[in-house]
Design a protein around this motif. Structure first.
Motif, PDB file in Angstrom:
ATOM      1  N   ILE A 294      26.247  40.599  45.697  1.00 47.88           N
ATOM      2  CA  ILE A 294      26.812  39.257  45.796  1.00 47.88           C
ATOM      3  C   ILE A 294      26.695  38.508  44.464  1.00 47.88           C
ATOM      4  N   ASP A 295      25.573  38.705  43.752  1.00 47.96           N
ATOM      5  CA  ASP A 295      25.401  37.990  42.494  1.00 47.96           C
ATOM      6  C   ASP A 295      26.301  38.545  41.400  1.00 47.96           C
ATOM      7  N   VAL A 296      26.556  39.839  41.431  1.00 44.94           N
ATOM      8  CA  VAL A 296      27.520  40.405  40.478  1.00 44.94           C
ATOM      9  C   VAL A 296      28.907  39.843  40.768  1.00 44.94           C
ATOM     10  N   CYS A 297      29.245  39.747  42.046  1.00 43.17           N
ATOM     11  CA  CYS A 297      30.551  39.186  42.448  1.00 43.17           C
ATOM     12  C   CYS A 297      30.698  37.748  41.962  1.00 43.17           C
ATOM     13  N   TYR A 298      29.693  36.914  42.191  1.00 41.04           N
ATOM     14  CA  TYR A 298      29.769  35.519  41.760  1.00 41.04           C
ATOM     15  C   TYR A 298      29.926  35.428  40.239  1.00 41.04           C
ATOM     16  N   THR A 299      29.245  36.306  39.521  1.00 37.34           N
ATOM     17  CA  THR A 299      29.350  36.281  38.059  1.00 37.34           C
ATOM     18  C   THR A 299      30.752  36.672  37.621  1.00 37.34           C
ATOM     19  N   ILE A 300      31.341  37.665  38.269  1.00 31.09           N
ATOM     20  CA  ILE A 300      32.704  38.090  37.942  1.00 31.09           C
ATOM     21  C   ILE A 300      33.695  36.960  38.212  1.00 31.09           C
TER      22      ILE A 300
ATOM     23  N   GLU B  17      14.210  24.869  37.096  1.00 31.70           N
ATOM     24  CA  GLU B  17      13.174  25.498  36.279  1.00 31.70           C
ATOM     25  C   GLU B  17      13.145  27.015  36.474  1.00 31.70           C
ATOM     26  N   TYR B  18      14.101  27.556  37.169  1.00 33.63           N
ATOM     27  CA  TYR B  18      14.137  28.981  37.491  1.00 33.63           C
ATOM     28  C   TYR B  18      15.585  29.383  37.745  1.00 33.63           C
ATOM     29  N   LEU B  19      15.828  30.689  37.636  1.00 37.94           N
ATOM     30  CA  LEU B  19      17.113  31.270  38.031  1.00 37.94           C
ATOM     31  C   LEU B  19      16.884  32.043  39.319  1.00 37.94           C
ATOM     32  N   THR B  20      17.703  31.775  40.332  1.00 39.23           N
ATOM     33  CA  THR B  20      17.521  32.441  41.622  1.00 39.23           C
ATOM     34  C   THR B  20      18.783  33.220  41.978  1.00 39.23           C
ATOM     35  N   TYR B  21      19.418  32.867  43.080  1.00 40.60           N
ATOM     36  CA  TYR B  21      20.616  33.576  43.528  1.00 40.60           C
ATOM     37  C   TYR B  21      21.846  32.720  43.243  1.00 40.60           C
TER      38      TYR B  21
ATOM     39  N   GLN C 114      25.402  49.510  54.173  1.00 44.16           N
ATOM     40  CA  GLN C 114      26.651  48.945  53.650  1.00 44.16           C
ATOM     41  C   GLN C 114      27.104  47.792  54.537  1.00 44.16           C
ATOM     42  N   GLY C 115      26.351  46.699  54.449  1.00 41.39           N
ATOM     43  CA  GLY C 115      26.584  45.565  55.320  1.00 41.39           C
ATOM     44  C   GLY C 115      27.727  44.676  54.876  1.00 41.39           C
ATOM     45  N   ALA C 116      27.918  43.602  55.644  1.00 40.35           N
ATOM     46  CA  ALA C 116      29.064  42.711  55.426  1.00 40.35           C
ATOM     47  C   ALA C 116      29.001  42.014  54.078  1.00 40.35           C
ATOM     48  N   GLU C 117      27.834  41.445  53.725  1.00 43.05           N
ATOM     49  CA  GLU C 117      27.740  40.673  52.490  1.00 43.05           C
ATOM     50  C   GLU C 117      28.124  41.507  51.277  1.00 43.05           C
ATOM     51  N   SER C 118      27.516  42.674  51.142  1.00 47.58           N
ATOM     52  CA  SER C 118      27.774  43.497  49.964  1.00 47.58           C
ATOM     53  C   SER C 118      29.206  44.001  49.950  1.00 47.58           C
ATOM     54  N   THR C 119      29.708  44.435  51.100  1.00 51.79           N
ATOM     55  CA  THR C 119      31.059  44.998  51.157  1.00 51.79           C
ATOM     56  C   THR C 119      32.113  43.955  50.842  1.00 51.79           C
ATOM     57  N   VAL C 120      31.983  42.772  51.416  1.00 58.20           N
ATOM     58  CA  VAL C 120      32.967  41.715  51.162  1.00 58.20           C
ATOM     59  C   VAL C 120      32.886  41.244  49.713  1.00 58.20           C
ATOM     60  N   CYS C 121      31.675  41.146  49.185  1.00 56.22           N
ATOM     61  CA  CYS C 121      31.549  40.673  47.802  1.00 56.22           C
ATOM     62  C   CYS C 121      32.120  41.680  46.813  1.00 56.22           C
ATOM     63  N   TYR C 122      31.917  42.986  47.080  1.00 56.33           N
ATOM     64  CA  TYR C 122      32.592  43.971  46.232  1.00 56.33           C
ATOM     65  C   TYR C 122      34.100  43.763  46.291  1.00 56.33           C
ATOM     66  N   LEU C 123      34.638  43.568  47.498  1.00 55.75           N
ATOM     67  CA  LEU C 123      36.088  43.423  47.642  1.00 55.75           C
ATOM     68  C   LEU C 123      36.587  42.197  46.879  1.00 55.75           C
TER      69      LEU C 123
ATOM     70  N   LYS D 122      22.654  42.787  34.317  1.00 60.50           N
ATOM     71  CA  LYS D 122      21.467  42.945  35.152  1.00 60.50           C
ATOM     72  C   LYS D 122      21.196  41.584  35.773  1.00 60.50           C
ATOM     73  N   VAL D 123      21.607  41.409  37.034  1.00 61.48           N
ATOM     74  CA  VAL D 123      21.491  40.099  37.658  1.00 61.48           C
ATOM     75  C   VAL D 123      20.047  39.849  38.086  1.00 61.48           C
ATOM     76  N   ILE D 124      19.748  38.593  38.379  1.00 62.25           N
ATOM     77  CA  ILE D 124      18.384  38.180  38.681  1.00 62.25           C
ATOM     78  C   ILE D 124      17.882  38.869  39.946  1.00 62.25           C
ATOM     79  N   SER D 125      16.671  39.384  39.871  1.00 59.89           N
ATOM     80  CA  SER D 125      16.091  40.151  40.971  1.00 59.89           C
ATOM     81  C   SER D 125      15.680  39.245  42.120  1.00 59.89           C
ATOM     82  N   ASN D 126      16.011  39.658  43.349  1.00 61.73           N
ATOM     83  CA  ASN D 126      15.520  38.887  44.495  1.00 61.73           C
ATOM     84  C   ASN D 126      14.111  39.325  44.881  1.00 61.73           C
ATOM     85  N   ASN D 127      13.514  40.250  44.101  1.00 62.68           N
ATOM     86  CA  ASN D 127      12.104  40.595  44.282  1.00 62.68           C
ATOM     87  C   ASN D 127      11.181  39.558  43.625  1.00 62.68           C
ATOM     88  N   GLY D 128      11.769  38.629  42.910  1.00 61.79           N
ATOM     89  CA  GLY D 128      11.013  37.580  42.227  1.00 61.79           C
ATOM     90  C   GLY D 128      11.935  36.877  41.259  1.00 61.79           C
ATOM     91  N   TRP D 129      12.208  35.607  41.498  1.00 64.33           N
ATOM     92  CA  TRP D 129      13.170  34.884  40.667  1.00 64.33           C
ATOM     93  C   TRP D 129      12.670  34.788  39.228  1.00 64.33           C
TER      94      TRP D 129
END
Length: 771
Positions: free
Chosen positions: A658-664, A588-592, A721-730, A636-643
Motif C-alpha cells: 500500500i505504501d509503494v502504491c501511495y508513493t507511485i 516527528e516520525y514517518l509512519t504509513y 494475497q489479501g484485498a489491501e495489497s492486491t487492490v493497491c498493486y492494481l 524502500k518504504v517505511i517499515s511497519n515493524n517500527g516507524w
C-alpha cells in the motif's frame, strides 16, 4: 549461424524436444526471463547435441545447434559469438555429460576462445574430485564471469575443494513453477483418486531412483492405510531405453505383482505436460524421493514437490540434507530401508494436522525459488555483465482483475486470504472497498470493460451501506453483512476519509461512468462534508483533500473549496510546528501512507492557488523521497515493524504494497505538474519494487493469480494475497497505464472560485509562513 543484432543473451544448453532435465530447466528459465525482461533482451538458444545421430525439431528460440563431440565445432561457435555484435552475454548450462571429451572437457574449446562474458550454471558439483576433474572445473571457472550454483553445499564444495573464489559464485535456486493453488480433493476426483491417500514419485525412470524400496515400503504402508495409492510418474530415461529398453520398468511391474500391490500402484508412463504434472503433485499427500545418489547436489523433482505443498520423505542425498526439515517432511537415515520409509510415511498420513503443517511450510520454503524470482536473479547477472551503468528494465505485467473477482462476493470485497484463497470469515472493510472503488474507476476509464461496472457498483453500494445518518462511516463488517463491535474500539477518521476519497473519484470520472452511480456517490460525499471539516488526523485530512479535490475539479462548489482550504491549513500548521532544516515533515516520525500528505498539499495548491501549500508539498515530498530511495533506482518504504523516528535509522522488513502504491500515485501527480524527470524515474523504480527490484530480489506481484503478496519482510515475502495489497498493486499498475493521460493538471483546470461566489481569504493564513 546468425543472431539478431539487438541485445541478446545466448544460452548454450540442451533444449526440448530433447528429453532432459536441463533442457526443461533452460526452457522454463527462458520463458520466465522473457515474461519479465523480454523488452530488455532477446533470449536465444544454441542447442547442445550429443553427436550428429539425432534429428530433433526445436522451437523458434533455438537459432543453432552444436555437436558437442567436436572440439572444432566448439571453437568455431566461440568465434561466431565473438563476431556477432548483438550477443552481449552467454549463459552456459553445465553438466559433465552434456559436453563430449573426457568428463566433458570439450567445453574448454569454447571457453578458451569466446570473448563475450559467460555466466555458467553448474547443475552437478561432485565432492572429493579426482585431480583431473578438479583441474577441469578450475579451468572452467577461470574462464567465466560468474558461476551459479543451486545449493549452499555446492558453493561450499566449489570453494573448499576446487578453490573457486566465493566472490565469483552466485547462489540461485532451481526454479519452480508459480500457479494458483488448487483444491487437492477436487484434483483427486479429476484423476479418479477420490478417497485415496496418494503417494507419488516423478522423473525419468532409472535404477538410481530407488522405486524398489518405495514399493517394499508400500506393502507395509498398505496395512495401515488400505486406501493408499502410489503414483510412479514419468517415462523411462531415454538413455536407459536406448541401452536396455524397458527392462527396469518391467522389473518394477513384476515387483508390484509379487507384493500384491496391483490396486495400490499406478504407473503414469508419460512425459507429462507441466499442468498435468503440477496437478498430480498438488493432489499428493506425501512425496517419496528415493534417490540412491548421496552426492546429488540438486533435484528439480524434489523442489517441484515441495513447491506444490507436498510433505517429502527423502533419502539423505545432499539436496535433501540442506533443505528438508522436520517442518517440511522426513529425512531418512538410510538409502534403502523399507521399514524406515514406511514408518515416516505412516506418521504423516495418520496425522492430518501434521500433514497440513508440513504442506504449508514446504510451500513457504520454496517461494524464493519460483521462476519469476530466479529470472530476476539471472537478469541482474546478465545486466551486471553487459550493461552495469544502465537501468534494468522490467516488462509491465498485463492488467488483470482475476484475483479481484475471486475476492469479491455480492456483498463486497473480502478482507483477507489464506495464501491465494479468499477467507470469507475475515469479513469486509470500508477501507478495502473504498480502495477497490477507486481502482475500478481507473480501470473502467482505461479499458471500458462492462464487467468492471458490476464490480464498481458492488463496492459503491457497500460504501453507502456503511454511511451513518450523521455522515460518518463504519469500517468493519462480518461475513454475514453485520457491523462488528470493532467499530466501537478504533478511531474511524482515516477509514471515513478514504470513503470520501473514493466517492470523489467516482464523481471525477463522471464522463465515463453511469449517471446513477455518480449521483449516488455525489450525494454520499456531500453528506460527509461537515464530517470532513472536523477531522484532525493528518492522513484523514489528506485522504479528504484527495477526494474533495477530485470532486471539485468536476463540480466547483464554493463550500467544497472552503473545506479543502481548511484541511490544508491544518496540515500547514502541523508542518510549521515540526519542520526543521533536516526534518521537513508534518510529524516527528514517518509512519504509513506518508506520501499522501505531500500529495494532498499539492492538490490543495492546485485548487486554491496558495503558494505556501505548493512550497510545503515539494519540500516535504523531496524530503520523503530522500528517506525512501536510499538507492536511486530502488525504493524502500517505511517499515511497519517500527516507524522511522526523527534522528533514527529506518528498520528493515515490514514494507507494505500500500505504501509503494501511495508513493507511485504521488510521484505521478508531482511529475505531471512539474514535468521533473527525476519523479518519473522514481515512479518506474517504485513500481519495479512489485516486480522484484527490492532487497530480497523477489516478486511481490503474483502473475499466476493476479494478486499481490501482503508484505516484504526482512527475510521472506508474506505469501497471503489479501484485498489491501492486491487492490493497491492494481492502482499502482493502472497509474502507470494512465501516466501519460491527456488530463491537464494546471491550476486553471480547477476553475478556482473567486469573487462573489467564494473567496479564500488571506486572513486565515496570517502568521503561517512556511518553515
Amino acid at each position: 549461424m546468425s543472431y539478431p543484432t539487438s541485445s541478446t543473451v545466448l544460452f548454450l544448453s540442451s533444449y526440448p524436444s530433447r528429453e532432459c532435465g536441463i533442457a526443461t530447466f533452460t526452457q522454463d528459465m527462458i520463458q520466465a526471463l522473457s515474461a519479465q525482461f523480454g523488452d530488455a533482451y532477446n533470449f536465444q538458444v544454441c542447442a547442445l547435441e550429443e553427436g550428429q545421430k539425432h534429428q530433433r525439431t526445436y522451437p523458434n528460440e533455438v537459432v543453432a545447434t552444436l555437436n558437442t563431440e567436436s572440439v572444432a565445432e566448439c571453437a568455431k561457435l566461440a568465434k561466431e559469438v565473438n563476431a556477432d555484435a548483438g550477443i552481449q552475454v552467454v549463459c552456459l548450462q553445465h553438466e559433465f555429460g552434456l559436453f563430449g571429451g573426457d568428463r566433458g572437457d570439450n567445453v574448454m574449446a569454447f571457453l578458451l576462445s569466446v570473448k563475450k562474458p559467460v555466466i555458467l550454471t553448474m547443475h552437478t558439483v561432485l565432492p572429493q574430485p579426482p585431480r583431473k576433474l578438479k583441474r577441469l572445473v578450475r579451468d572452467i571457472s577461470q574462464h567465466v564471469q560468474q558461476v551459479v550454483v543451486m545449493t549452499q553445499r555446492s558453493a561450499t564444495i566449489l570453494q573448499s575443494e576446487y578453490g573457486v573464489s566465493n566472490k565469483k559464485m552466485s547462489l540461485i535456486p532451481h526454479g519452480i513453477h508459480l500457479r494458483q493453488q488448487l483444491n487437492p480433493e477436487q484434483l483427486k476426483e479429476k484423476y479418479a483418486l477420490e478417497g485415496k491417500k496418494v503417494l507419488s514419485t516423478f522423473g525419468l525412470l532409472s535404477a538410481n531412483k530407488g522405486i524398489e524400496s518405495a514399493l517394499e515400503a508400500l506393502a507395509i504402508i498398505k496395512e495401515e492405510a488400505p486406501n493408499v495409492c502410489y503414483l510412479v510418474l514419468g517415462k523411462t530415461h531415454p538413455v536407459v531405453v536406448e541401452q536396455e529398453g524397458e527392462v527396469y520398468r518391467k522389473k518394477l511391474e513384476g515387483k508390484v505383482k509379487s507384493l500384491g500391490l496391483e490396486d495400490n500402484v499406478r504407473f503414469v508412463n508419460q512425459y507429462l505436460s507441466l499442468d498435468k504434472l503440477l496437478d498430480y503433485l498438488s493432489l499428493t499427500d506425501v512425496y517419496l524421493f528415493m534417490s540412491k545418489d548421496p552426492n546429488q547436489a540438486v533435484s528439480g523433482t524434489f523442489t517441484y514437490a515441495m513447491s506444490c505443498g507436498c510433505p517429502v520423505v527423502s533419502t539423505p542425498m545432499a539436496h535433501a540434507q540442506e533443505v528438508l526439515t522436520p517442518d517440511t517432511g522426513a529425512l531418512l537415515k538410510s538409502f534403502d530401508d523399507p521399514n524406515e520409509i514406511a514408518e515416516a510415511t505412516i506418521r504423516i498420513l495418520s496425522d492430518s494436522a501434521l500433514q497440513k503443517h508440513m504442506s504449508r511450510n514446504a510451500h513457504y520454503a520454496t517461494r524464493e525459488a519460483v521462476w519469476p524470482n530466479v529470472a530476476v536473479r539471472y537478469a541482474q547477472l546478465f545486466h551486471q555483465a553487459a550493461n552495469p551503468d544502465e537501468v534494468l528494465h522490467y516488462n509491465l505485467p498485463p492488467v488483470t482483475l482475476q484475483h479481484i473477482r475471486r475476492l469479491t462476493t455480492n456483498k463486497g470485497m473480502i478482507q483477507f486470504t489464506q495464501f491465494d484463497q479468499p477467507d470469507v470469515k475475515s469479513g469486509y472493510t470500508l477501507d478495502d472497498n473504498a480502495r477497490a472503488l477507486i481502482a475500478m474507476c481507473m480501470h473502467y476509464h482505461a479499458f471500458r470493460e462492462a464487467k468492471t461496472i458490476n464490480l464498481l457498483e458492488t463496492y459503491l453500494d457497500f460504501i453507502i451501506s456503511c454511511q451513518q445518518k450523521d455522515g460518518t462511516f463504519l469500517n468493519y463488517v462480518d461475513e454475514n453483512g453485520s457491523f462488528t463491535a470493532q467499530n466501537l474500539d478504533v478511531n474511524l477518521e482515516d477509514a471515513t476519509m478514504r470513503a470520501v476519497w473514493s466517492l470523489g473519484t467516482v464523481v471525477y470520472y463522471q464522463n465515463v461512468l453511469p449517471a446513477d452511480l455518480v449521483t449516488k456517490a455525489s450525494l454520499a460525499l456531500v453528506r460527509s462534508l461537515e464530517v470532513a471539516r472536523k477531522v484532525d488526523s493528518p492522513r484523514a485530512r489528506a485522504f479528504a483533500i484527495k477526494g474533495l479535490s477530485a470532486y471539485y475539479r468536476i463540480q466547483p462548489d464554493a463550500t467544497v473549496l472552503e473545506v479543502i482550504d481548511h484541511l490544508a491549513l491544518g496540515l500547514l500548521d502541523k508542518f510549521n510546528g515540526v519542520a526543521t532544516e533536516d526534518w521537513l515533515w508534518f510529524e516527528e516520525y514517518l509512519t504509513y501512507a506518508n506520501s499522501v500528505l505531500s500529495e494532498s498539499m499539492l492538490l490543495a495548491f492546485l485548487a486554491t492557488g496558495r503558494e505556501e501549500y505548493r512550497q510545503v508539498a515539494y519540500r516535504s515530498f523531496d524530503f520523503l523521497l530522500r528517506c525512501l530511495f536510499i538507492q536511486e533506482d530502488q525504493i524502500k518504504v517505511i517499515s511497519n515493524n517500527g516507524w522511522l523516528m526523527k534522528g533514527e535509522e529506518c528498520k528493515n522488513g515490514g514494507e507494505q504494497p500500500i505504501d509503494v502504491c501511495y508513493t507511485i500515485t504521488a510521484l505521478s501527480l508531482f511529475h505531471r505538474v512539474s514535468r521533473r524527470k527525476s519523479y518519473q524515474d522514481k515512479l518506474h523504480a517504485a513500481f519495479h519494487w512489485y516486480l522484484g527490484n527490492n532487497h530480497l530480489k523477489q516478486i511481490i506481484y503474483n502473475p499466476a493469480t493476479g494478486g499481490c503478496f501482503d508484505g516484504l519482510e526482512e527475510q521472506y515475502v508474506n505469501q497471503n494475497q489479501g484485498a489491501e495489497s492486491t487492490v493497491c498493486y492494481l492502482i499502482a499498475r493502472l497509474q502507470i497505464e494512465l501516466e501519460y493521460d491527456s488530463i491537464n493538471l494546471s491550476r486553471q483546470n480547477y476553475k478556482i472560485m473567486v469573487g462573489q461566489q467564494y473567496s479564500v481569504t488571506r486572513d486565515s493564513h496570517q502568521n503561517r509562513s512556511v518553515a
